[in-house]
Design an enzyme around this catalytic site. Structure first.
Site, short mmCIF file in Angstrom:
data_model
loop_
_atom_site.label_atom_id
_atom_site.label_comp_id
_atom_site.label_asym_id
_atom_site.label_seq_id
_atom_site.Cartn_x
_atom_site.Cartn_y
_atom_site.Cartn_z
N THR A 106 0.86 -1.19 0.00
CA THR A 106 0.00 0.00 0.00
C THR A 106 0.90 1.24 0.00
OG1 THR A 106 -1.85 -1.04 1.18
CG2 THR A 106 -1.68 1.32 1.36
N ASP A 113 -3.48 4.76 -2.79
CA ASP A 113 -3.65 4.01 -4.02
C ASP A 113 -4.81 3.04 -3.85
OD1 ASP A 113 -2.14 2.32 -2.21
OD2 ASP A 113 -1.87 0.97 -3.90
N ARG A 151 -4.70 -0.47 -4.98
CA ARG A 151 -4.32 -1.86 -5.27
C ARG A 151 -4.23 -2.66 -3.98
NH1 ARG A 151 0.80 -3.18 -9.01
NH2 ARG A 151 -0.77 -2.51 -10.55
N LYS A 180 -9.19 2.45 0.42
CA LYS A 180 -8.25 2.54 1.55
C LYS A 180 -8.43 3.80 2.38
CE LYS A 180 -4.83 -0.18 -0.97
NZ LYS A 180 -3.42 -0.30 -1.42
N GLY A 213 -1.86 -2.28 5.46
CA GLY A 213 -1.70 -3.54 6.17
C GLY A 213 -2.70 -4.56 5.67
N SER A 263 4.11 0.03 2.04
CA SER A 263 5.33 -0.48 1.41
C SER A 263 5.97 0.52 0.46
CB SER A 263 5.00 -1.78 0.65
OG SER A 263 3.95 -1.56 -0.27
N ASP A 274 7.03 0.86 -6.18
CA ASP A 274 6.62 -0.28 -5.35
C ASP A 274 5.67 -1.14 -6.16
OD1 ASP A 274 6.13 -1.99 -3.16
OD2 ASP A 274 4.37 -0.81 -2.63
N SER A 282 1.99 -1.48 -4.87
CA SER A 282 1.09 -0.32 -4.94
C SER A 282 0.79 -0.02 -6.40
CB SER A 282 1.73 0.91 -4.28
OG SER A 282 2.08 0.64 -2.94
#
Length: 274
Positions: A41, A57, A59, A73, A87, A169, A206, A209
């Site tokens: 995330t 984001d 995903r 999110k 998480g 992340s 990342d 994400s």
């Protein structure tokens, strides 16, 4: 309003029930304990002149698999408070739902919106009680009678208050953008663009994400949840049709087992056509 009226006060001292349970579970796996699944995330938040801007984001991943391309999110907590979650998706959703329901009861009893620090204290007490068993890293932002606030709450109950934050992340790339571009008392347009750029940097650096970018602007006039704020420029375009005819894959072995059936009971029912 005392926290004891919202959440039941935990017992005094440390509780190691989960540690004993985990030790018993490890004995059942014969030394091969399952590895935790990596989640991904990028979430961020910025305090500007008139309020708070949150971004995330969309995903959701399960190890190397993209489970959801349109995951929400940014969660509603109260009319003046929203929360970004990183998480385990189920943990962040249920934790924010529990917080939102408790604050709704408070608002109905008092007739006013809750303060941001009240939501932070409830989250801190709840997450610390489970000692990291709830995989929720949260960025809480809101506006109340004391000003504009932005907090981060870790899965173990740690709390930090900052004018700009990033978690997940992809937080390293996002924090680099925020540290370079943040200025106190920013205007709304510049704050939204800074959060968008930070989330986009996390997406580009990342693998966990990606996809769209959501933005939530919270001011004294209310909240503006923009979903999506930016649609991903990378679309899935299949150039060929994946249709294979019979015989494309060779049959290595073939075995036919006849099944013998025996009629044990047979009944006839007349259909009612009246």
């Amino acid at each position: 309003m005392a926290l004891s009226n919202v959440l039941q006060a935990p017992a005094a001292g440390f509780n190691f029930d989960h540690a004993a349970r985990n030790a018993e579970l490890e004995a059942l796996f014969d030394g091969q304990v399952p590895k935790p699944v990596k989640t991904g995330t990028t979430i961020a938040g910025v305090v500007f002149k008139d309020g708070v801007v949150l971004g995330a984001d969309t995903r959701a991943t399960s190890s190397e698999v993209v489970a959801d391309k349109m995951c929400t999110k940014i969660h509603y907590i109260a009319p003046n408070i929203y929360c970004c979650g990183a998480g385990t998706a189920a943990d962040t959703e249920k934790t924010t739902e529990l917080l939102s329901s408790n604050l709704t009861i408070f608002s109905l009893n008092s007739g006013r919106n809750p303060r941001v620090v009240m939501a932070v204290n409830i989250l801190q007490e709840l997450l610390y009680r489970y000692h990291g068993q709830i995989g929720a890293s949260l960025i809480l932002g809101g506006v109340d009678c004391t000003g504009n606030h932005l907090y981060t709450v870790g899965p173990y109950g740690s709390v930090n208050a900052m004018p700009y934050l990033a978690m997940g992340s992809g937080d390293l790339a996002a924090l680099g953008i925020l540290e370079d571009g943040y200025k106190p008392h920013m205007e709304l347009d510049k704050a939204k663009e800074l959060v968008r750029t930070a989330i986009h940097a996390g997406i580009m650096n990342d693998l966990a994400s990606g996809n769209n970018i959501d933005i939530c602007v919270i001011t004294r006039e209310g909240a503006d949840y923009i979903r999506p704020y930016q649609v991903s420029e990378y679309k899935d375009q299949r150039k060929t049709k994946y249709k294979y005819g019979a015989g494309t894959t060779a049959v290595l072995t073939e075995k036919v087992i006849p099944v013998k059936l025996e009629v044990v009971e047979e009944t006839v029912q007349r259909m009612d056509t009246a």
